[in-house]
Design a protein around this motif. Structure first.
Motif, short mmCIF file in Angstrom:
data_model
loop_
_atom_site.label_atom_id
_atom_site.label_comp_id
_atom_site.label_asym_id
_atom_site.label_seq_id
_atom_site.Cartn_x
_atom_site.Cartn_y
_atom_site.Cartn_z
N LYS A 189 46.65 43.42 43.89
CA LYS A 189 45.50 43.23 44.77
C LYS A 189 45.78 43.84 46.15
CE LYS A 189 43.22 39.13 42.85
NZ LYS A 189 42.83 37.72 43.09
N ALA A 190 46.98 43.60 46.67
CA ALA A 190 47.35 44.15 47.97
C ALA A 190 47.35 45.68 47.93
CB ALA A 190 48.71 43.62 48.40
N ASP A 240 43.67 46.84 47.78
CA ASP A 240 43.02 46.65 49.09
C ASP A 240 43.53 47.65 50.11
OD1 ASP A 240 41.47 44.55 48.17
OD2 ASP A 240 42.89 43.00 48.80
N ALA A 241 44.79 48.08 49.99
CA ALA A 241 45.37 49.04 50.93
C ALA A 241 45.02 50.48 50.58
CB ALA A 241 46.89 48.87 50.96
N ASP A 261 29.56 40.65 45.14
CA ASP A 261 30.57 41.28 45.99
C ASP A 261 30.21 42.72 46.35
OD1 ASP A 261 30.98 42.45 43.50
OD2 ASP A 261 33.17 42.28 43.55
N TYR A 264 38.48 43.16 40.46
CA TYR A 264 39.26 44.26 41.02
C TYR A 264 39.31 45.47 40.09
CZ TYR A 264 41.06 41.97 45.20
OH TYR A 264 41.18 41.38 46.44
N ARG A 303 34.16 48.56 44.99
CA ARG A 303 33.56 47.36 45.58
C ARG A 303 32.91 47.67 46.92
NH1 ARG A 303 37.84 43.52 46.56
NH2 ARG A 303 39.27 45.30 46.47
#
Length: 266
Positions: free
Chosen positions: A13-14, A17-18, A237, A56, A70
């Motif tokens: 997830k990190a 997101d990055a 989302d 995700y 997203r």
């Protein structure tokens, strides 16, 4: 202490997101992750399943595990009035997305003529069993479905404004009505949220824990006659609904001031 699969979920997830894994990009195969020491086959499968449930990634048979886009679509209420301007070629969804520089498109399924279900007849203020035209549409960003739409119209109105046509309506439904001399004047929207049904999750390519927003809109003419019942289900989302320009009270005309130094009596 977090389990191995929970740690892997947090790590991925990190990374997503990055931007280390971009939308549309495939995550490494399960076997590649195992070889890289990220855990056992069971651990990686569980982590990928959790990522899908949280929205995700999308897991496609023979297509791999793909990072889901997203990007948020900001949908302004004012999009309705903009499509009523003459000469427009975009519908409300396309208008709203174009303002963000996003490729908003509408895919139309073949319209159907059917007897109105009881709730649809009630919303359109028709006698039960009246014939209506149902138009099913998919609102897309690029090639990804973000909204599932069902719209119903009284049969006569649909034929008058060309809404019984199987092709996309250039300029949107409201513009087609206006061009046919039917003037949409006001709209009422009701909004709810819930966990998606299996069919909604498949249609929107979202995980089971991604909530959906459900919008029901009734559009009326100046006499109050219902023209359209629209029901939308979209991935929560990816949608931000902005209700801009709402009137807080009726405007009053400013009182006229008398000329300076003189009477206002003629």
């Amino acid at each position: 202490m977090a389990s191995k699969w929970e740690s892997l979920v947090s790590q991925l997830k990190a990374q997503i997101d990055a931007g280390e894994y971009r939308p549309g990009q495939k995550l490494p195969t399960v076997s590649a992750m195992v070889t890289a020491g990220e855990g056992s086959t069971t651990t990686v499968h569980r982590a990928y399943a959790e990522l899908e449930a949280d929205g995700y990634v999308v897991m496609r048979r023979r297509g791999g595990t793909i990072v889901r886009d997203r990007t948020m679509a900001r949908i302004r209420l004012s999009r309705y009035s903009k499509v009523m301007e003459p000469g427009g070629s975009r519908g409300p969804w396309e208008t709203a997305l174009a303002e963000q520089g996003l490729d908003g498109r509408m895919a139309v399924l073949a319209p159907e003529i059917l007897d109105a279900p009881r709730d649809v007849a009630a919303s359109l203020e028709l006698p039960e069993g009246s014939q209506v035209v149902r138009r099913r549409r998919h609102a897309l960003i690029g090639d990804e479905v973000v909204q599932l739409q069902d719209a119903w119209y009284p049969l006569g109105l649909a034929r008058q404004s060309g809404l019984d046509s199987p092709t996309k309506i250039v300029g949107g439904v409201l513009g087609a009505m206006a061009n046919a001399g039917i003037e949409p004047t006001e709209a009422e929207e009701r909004i709810r949220a819930w966990v998606p049904t299996p069919e909604e999750a498949v249609g929107l390519s979202i995980g089971s824990r991604v909530p959906v927003i459900a919008i029901e809109r009734v559009t009326r003419d100046e006499t109050g006659r219902p023209l359209e019942l629209l029901r939308i289900v979209g991935a929560a989302d990816r949608l931000e609904l902005i209700y801009d320009g709402l009137p807080l009270k009726k405007r009053r005309r400013p009182a006229r001031r008398p000329p300076a130094g003189g009477s206002n009596t003629p």
